[in-house]
Design a protein around this motif. Structure first.
Motif, PDB file in Angstrom:
ATOM      1  N   ASP A   1       0.849  -1.193   0.000  1.00  0.00           N
ATOM      2  CA  ASP A   1       0.000   0.000   0.000  1.00  0.00           C
ATOM      3  C   ASP A   1       0.887   1.246   0.000  1.00  0.00           C
ATOM      4  N   TYR A   2       2.096   1.096  -0.505  1.00  0.00           N
ATOM      5  CA  TYR A   2       3.129   2.106  -0.297  1.00  0.00           C
ATOM      6  C   TYR A   2       3.783   2.502  -1.615  1.00  0.00           C
ATOM      7  N   ALA A   3       2.979   2.911  -2.564  1.00  0.00           N
ATOM      8  CA  ALA A   3       3.501   3.313  -3.874  1.00  0.00           C
ATOM      9  C   ALA A   3       4.441   4.511  -3.716  1.00  0.00           C
ATOM     10  N   PRO A   4       5.546   4.531  -4.488  1.00  0.00           N
ATOM     11  CA  PRO A   4       5.953   3.575  -5.514  1.00  0.00           C
ATOM     12  C   PRO A   4       6.859   2.443  -5.013  1.00  0.00           C
ATOM     13  N   PHE A   5       6.967   2.262  -3.699  1.00  0.00           N
ATOM     14  CA  PHE A   5       7.822   1.195  -3.173  1.00  0.00           C
ATOM     15  C   PHE A   5       7.222  -0.186  -3.441  1.00  0.00           C
ATOM     16  N   GLU A   6       5.942  -0.359  -3.063  1.00  0.00           N
ATOM     17  CA  GLU A   6       5.235  -1.600  -3.336  1.00  0.00           C
ATOM     18  C   GLU A   6       3.734  -1.317  -3.354  1.00  0.00           C
ATOM     19  N   TYR A   7       3.078  -1.752  -4.409  1.00  0.00           N
ATOM     20  CA  TYR A   7       1.649  -1.488  -4.550  1.00  0.00           C
ATOM     21  C   TYR A   7       1.056  -2.374  -5.643  1.00  0.00           C
TER      22      TYR A   7
ATOM     23  N   LEU B   1      11.035  -6.285   2.564  1.00  0.00           N
ATOM     24  CA  LEU B   1      11.356  -5.070   1.822  1.00  0.00           C
ATOM     25  C   LEU B   1      10.070  -4.267   1.752  1.00  0.00           C
ATOM     26  N   ALA B   2      10.036  -3.159   2.504  1.00  0.00           N
ATOM     27  CA  ALA B   2       8.787  -2.411   2.620  1.00  0.00           C
ATOM     28  C   ALA B   2       9.045  -0.963   3.021  1.00  0.00           C
ATOM     29  N   GLY B   3      10.149  -0.392   2.521  1.00  0.00           N
ATOM     30  CA  GLY B   3      10.470   0.976   2.905  1.00  0.00           C
ATOM     31  C   GLY B   3      10.663   1.097   4.407  1.00  0.00           C
ATOM     32  N   MET B   4      11.210   0.056   5.026  1.00  0.00           N
ATOM     33  CA  MET B   4      11.300  -0.010   6.489  1.00  0.00           C
ATOM     34  C   MET B   4      12.580   0.655   7.005  1.00  0.00           C
ATOM     35  N   THR B   5      12.431   1.464   8.031  1.00  0.00           N
ATOM     36  CA  THR B   5      13.570   2.136   8.651  1.00  0.00           C
ATOM     37  C   THR B   5      14.165   1.253   9.752  1.00  0.00           C
TER      38      THR B   5
ATOM     39  N   GLU C   1      14.656 -17.053  -6.965  1.00  0.00           N
ATOM     40  CA  GLU C   1      13.451 -16.370  -7.407  1.00  0.00           C
ATOM     41  C   GLU C   1      12.796 -15.775  -6.163  1.00  0.00           C
ATOM     42  N   VAL C   2      11.822 -14.886  -6.363  1.00  0.00           N
ATOM     43  CA  VAL C   2      11.191 -14.211  -5.227  1.00  0.00           C
ATOM     44  C   VAL C   2       9.679 -14.393  -5.267  1.00  0.00           C
ATOM     45  N   GLU C   3       9.120 -14.801  -4.153  1.00  0.00           N
ATOM     46  CA  GLU C   3       7.673 -14.849  -3.973  1.00  0.00           C
ATOM     47  C   GLU C   3       7.298 -13.710  -3.035  1.00  0.00           C
ATOM     48  N   VAL C   4       6.414 -12.824  -3.483  1.00  0.00           N
ATOM     49  CA  VAL C   4       6.049 -11.648  -2.692  1.00  0.00           C
ATOM     50  C   VAL C   4       4.731 -11.894  -1.960  1.00  0.00           C
ATOM     51  N   LYS C   5       4.742 -11.704  -0.642  1.00  0.00           N
ATOM     52  CA  LYS C   5       3.542 -11.864   0.176  1.00  0.00           C
ATOM     53  C   LYS C   5       3.127 -10.519   0.759  1.00  0.00           C
ATOM     54  N   ASP C   6       1.860 -10.174   0.598  1.00  0.00           N
ATOM     55  CA  ASP C   6       1.326  -8.908   1.086  1.00  0.00           C
ATOM     56  C   ASP C   6       0.702  -9.095   2.465  1.00  0.00           C
TER      57      ASP C   6
ATOM     58  N   ASP D   1      -6.451  -2.098 -11.454  1.00  0.00           N
ATOM     59  CA  ASP D   1      -7.141  -2.004 -12.731  1.00  0.00           C
ATOM     60  C   ASP D   1      -6.372  -2.715 -13.843  1.00  0.00           C
ATOM     61  N   LYS D   2      -5.142  -3.119 -13.560  1.00  0.00           N
ATOM     62  CA  LYS D   2      -4.312  -3.788 -14.568  1.00  0.00           C
ATOM     63  C   LYS D   2      -4.052  -5.255 -14.230  1.00  0.00           C
ATOM     64  N   SER D   3      -3.703  -5.533 -12.955  1.00  0.00           N
ATOM     65  CA  SER D   3      -3.440  -6.915 -12.548  1.00  0.00           C
ATOM     66  C   SER D   3      -3.426  -6.987 -11.030  1.00  0.00           C
ATOM     67  N   ASP D   4      -3.244  -8.197 -10.503  1.00  0.00           N
ATOM     68  CA  ASP D   4      -3.153  -8.389  -9.065  1.00  0.00           C
ATOM     69  C   ASP D   4      -1.702  -8.479  -8.598  1.00  0.00           C
ATOM     70  N   ASP D   5      -0.763  -8.252  -9.522  1.00  0.00           N
ATOM     71  CA  ASP D   5       0.654  -8.357  -9.188  1.00  0.00           C
ATOM     72  C   ASP D   5       1.108  -7.184  -8.317  1.00  0.00           C
ATOM     73  N   ILE D   6       1.986  -7.485  -7.373  1.00  0.00           N
ATOM     74  CA  ILE D   6       2.592  -6.439  -6.553  1.00  0.00           C
ATOM     75  C   ILE D   6       3.832  -5.938  -7.283  1.00  0.00           C
ATOM     76  N   ILE D   7       3.886  -4.645  -7.522  1.00  0.00           N
ATOM     77  CA  ILE D   7       4.999  -4.053  -8.259  1.00  0.00           C
ATOM     78  C   ILE D   7       5.596  -2.910  -7.444  1.00  0.00           C
ATOM     79  N   GLY D   8       6.711  -2.355  -7.920  1.00  0.00           N
ATOM     80  CA  GLY D   8       7.291  -1.194  -7.263  1.00  0.00           C
ATOM     81  C   GLY D   8       8.795  -1.278  -7.131  1.00  0.00           C
ATOM     82  N   PHE D   9       9.373  -0.230  -6.594  1.00  0.00           N
ATOM     83  CA  PHE D   9      10.814  -0.108  -6.424  1.00  0.00           C
ATOM     84  C   PHE D   9      11.387  -1.247  -5.581  1.00  0.00           C
ATOM     85  N   ASP D  10      10.755  -1.520  -4.433  1.00  0.00           N
ATOM     86  CA  ASP D  10      11.254  -2.575  -3.551  1.00  0.00           C
ATOM     87  C   ASP D  10      11.188  -3.946  -4.209  1.00  0.00           C
ATOM     88  N   VAL D  11      10.132  -4.186  -4.973  1.00  0.00           N
ATOM     89  CA  VAL D  11       9.970  -5.481  -5.640  1.00  0.00           C
ATOM     90  C   VAL D  11      11.059  -5.674  -6.690  1.00  0.00           C
ATOM     91  N   ASP D  12      11.307  -4.624  -7.464  1.00  0.00           N
ATOM     92  CA  ASP D  12      12.377  -4.699  -8.474  1.00  0.00           C
ATOM     93  C   ASP D  12      13.740  -4.907  -7.818  1.00  0.00           C
TER      94      ASP D  12
END
Length: 258
Positions: A42-48, A99-103, A75-80, A52-63
């Motif tokens: 829920d943290y665009a553009p890190f992960e979101y 990986l979630a923009g965590m300090t 390989e990486v499996e992403v869990k929300d 309207d396009k797909s159910d995939d989690i995308i973003g800077f952290d995912v890349d």
């Protein structure tokens, strides 16, 4: 006699198939080639999720996760999940890293290990343009929304030591914005990079940043205590910083320099 032989052969075949299935399962768990990344999408553009396009989690952290893991042969499996449950997912073995923009706060370091800082941002106060909120002093007596378990939750409590505010938390960033627009919050405190996405879309919102120690607002990758992945990820992260790969991801997702 033929029936007995046939039955005997059928039993041997069945046992062989079960053994084969067992070998496949054992080989997958024994030689792990997929790492589970826990995040709060829920943290665009890190992960979101662009629903309207797909159910995939995308973003800077995912890349970033896929880039580092790929270099290590995984390989990486992403869990929300909710942000507040991320640390526990590492402690319980549900995830290999977060990986979630965590300090990497001192409190979190008591429970998990962290990589080096991979991105630095600032805290930002967002409010409606007609709120009259332009400085920290203007928050006096106001209700501020923060994400549960986030570094901003601690920052809001810190602000409360000098400016009397009421702090309320929610699990997801969109909930904070909705509560503010509905008039239940006077302002919200989130990271500036994430705030930019809302400011670009909502013309009736305004903001200001809070000066802070850059290291305090930095993001790092979290791992279970004593995980051998921490050093491996750090080595690849260092290479990506040196060869420009990390900067390429920053430009792709944030459109500027870190």
């Amino acid at each position: 006699m033929k029936k007995v032989i046939g039955l005997f052969l059928t039993m041997i075949l069945a046992v062989g198939l079960l053994a084969a299935c067992g070998e496949t399962k054992d080989s997958n768990t024994g030689d792990k080639k997929t790492l589970v990344m826990a995040t709060s999408a829920d943290y665009a553009p890190f992960e979101y999720i662009e629903s309207d396009k797909s159910d995939d989690i995308i973003g800077f952290d995912v890349d970033l996760a896929k880039a580092i893991a790929g270099k290590l042969g995984y390989e990486v499996e992403v869990k929300d999940m909710d942000f507040g449950g991320l640390i526990q997912s590492l402690k319980s073995g549900q995830a290999d890293f977060v990986l979630a923009g965590m300090t990497p706060t001192e409190k979190r370091k008591n429970n998990v290990d962290f990589s080096d800082i991979y991105y630095t941002a600032q805290h930002m106060i967002i409010s409606n343009k007609d709120s009259g909120i332009e400085t920290l002093e203007d928050l006096e007596g106001k209700t501020i929304g923060v994400q549960l378990g986030s570094i901003q939750e601690g920052k809001a409590e810190e602000i409360n030591e000098t400016v009397a505010i009421k702090v309320e938390n929610r699990n997801r960033i969109p909930e904070l914005i909705q509560e503010m627009k509905a008039g239940r919050f006077d302002a919200v405190l989130i990271e500036d990079t994430v705030a930019k996405g809302y400011l670009d879309k909502e013309a009736d919102l305004t903001s200001f940043t809070i000066s802070d120690d850059p290291e305090e607002a930095g993001s790092a990758i979290a791992f279970p205590k004593d995980s051998d992945l921490t050093e491996k990820f750090n080595q690849e992260l260092k290479k990506m910083k040196e060869n420009g790969e990390l900067q390429e991801l920053v430009v792709k997702w944030f459109g500027g320099e870190n």
